[in-house]
Scaffold this motif. Structure first.
Motif, short mmCIF file in Angstrom:
data_model
loop_
_atom_site.label_atom_id
_atom_site.label_comp_id
_atom_site.label_asym_id
_atom_site.label_seq_id
_atom_site.Cartn_x
_atom_site.Cartn_y
_atom_site.Cartn_z
N PRO A 209 56.70 33.80 14.45
CA PRO A 209 56.17 35.30 14.06
C PRO A 209 54.56 35.44 14.28
CG PRO A 209 57.46 34.39 12.32
CD PRO A 209 57.24 33.33 13.24
N GLU A 210 54.39 36.52 14.85
CA GLU A 210 53.07 36.80 15.11
C GLU A 210 52.67 37.93 14.28
OE1 GLU A 210 50.33 36.74 19.13
OE2 GLU A 210 52.70 36.70 19.37
N ARG A 211 51.25 38.30 14.15
CA ARG A 211 50.72 39.38 13.38
C ARG A 211 50.89 40.56 14.50
NH1 ARG A 211 45.19 39.44 12.82
NH2 ARG A 211 44.95 37.73 14.33
N LEU A 212 51.04 41.92 14.20
CA LEU A 212 51.24 42.90 14.86
C LEU A 212 50.16 43.25 15.74
CD1 LEU A 212 53.07 45.29 15.95
CD2 LEU A 212 52.25 46.32 13.85
N GLN A 213 48.75 43.25 15.20
CA GLN A 213 47.53 43.50 15.70
C GLN A 213 47.42 42.69 16.73
OE1 GLN A 213 44.29 43.32 13.08
NE2 GLN A 213 42.97 44.39 14.78
N ARG A 214 47.63 41.35 16.64
CA ARG A 214 47.35 40.24 17.63
C ARG A 214 48.27 40.55 18.80
NH1 ARG A 214 46.49 36.13 20.12
NH2 ARG A 214 46.95 33.92 19.97
N LEU A 215 49.69 40.97 18.54
CA LEU A 215 50.40 40.93 19.45
C LEU A 215 50.19 42.35 20.29
CD1 LEU A 215 53.50 39.96 20.50
CD2 LEU A 215 54.18 42.00 19.03
N LEU A 216 49.71 43.36 19.78
CA LEU A 216 49.10 44.50 20.89
C LEU A 216 48.01 44.05 21.52
CD1 LEU A 216 49.52 47.51 18.25
CD2 LEU A 216 50.99 47.15 19.92
N THR A 217 47.17 43.22 20.95
CA THR A 217 45.82 43.00 21.59
C THR A 217 46.25 41.95 22.89
OG1 THR A 217 44.56 43.39 19.52
CG2 THR A 217 43.60 41.88 21.27
N ALA A 218 46.94 40.95 22.47
CA ALA A 218 47.47 40.05 23.34
C ALA A 218 48.03 40.59 24.60
CB ALA A 218 48.16 38.79 22.94
N SER A 219 48.96 41.62 24.33
CA SER A 219 49.89 42.31 25.39
C SER A 219 48.80 43.15 26.38
CB SER A 219 50.68 42.99 24.90
OG SER A 219 50.45 44.17 24.13
N GLY A 220 47.77 43.35 25.96
CA GLY A 220 46.69 44.16 26.77
C GLY A 220 46.73 45.64 26.59
N VAL A 221 47.61 46.11 25.50
CA VAL A 221 47.59 47.31 25.26
C VAL A 221 46.43 47.95 24.57
CG1 VAL A 221 48.89 49.06 23.87
CG2 VAL A 221 50.21 47.28 24.70
#
Length: 71
Positions: free
Chosen positions: A5-17
């Motif tokens: 499981p990953e933090r939502l904010q980090r997931l958005l940032t890591a995806s380049g969004v």
């Protein structure tokens, strides 16, 4: 191997969004949904396989593509 499981904010940032702060603003504005429900907490843990959408557009395909290339 499954993704932890990953933090939502980090997931958005890591995806380049978005940048970290812009991702937090998008989440707070209610523009992000997780499995069809609006998520407003940037530190929410998102399980592997969850359907995460930004303004009804899925972006996880780009996230996995860039991580596969090691970018």
């Amino acid at each position: 191997m499954t993704r932890a499981p990953e933090r939502l904010q980090r997931l958005l940032t890591a995806s380049g969004v978005a940048s970290r702060r812009h991702a937090a603003a998008l989440i707070a504005a209610g523009r992000v949904t997780v499995d069809g429900a609006v998520e407003t907490a940037p530190y929410a843990r998102i399980p592997a396989g969850a359907d995460v959408r930004l303004s009804h557009k899925s972006f996880l395909i780009l996230y996995y593509f860039y991580n596969f290339l090691g970018i």
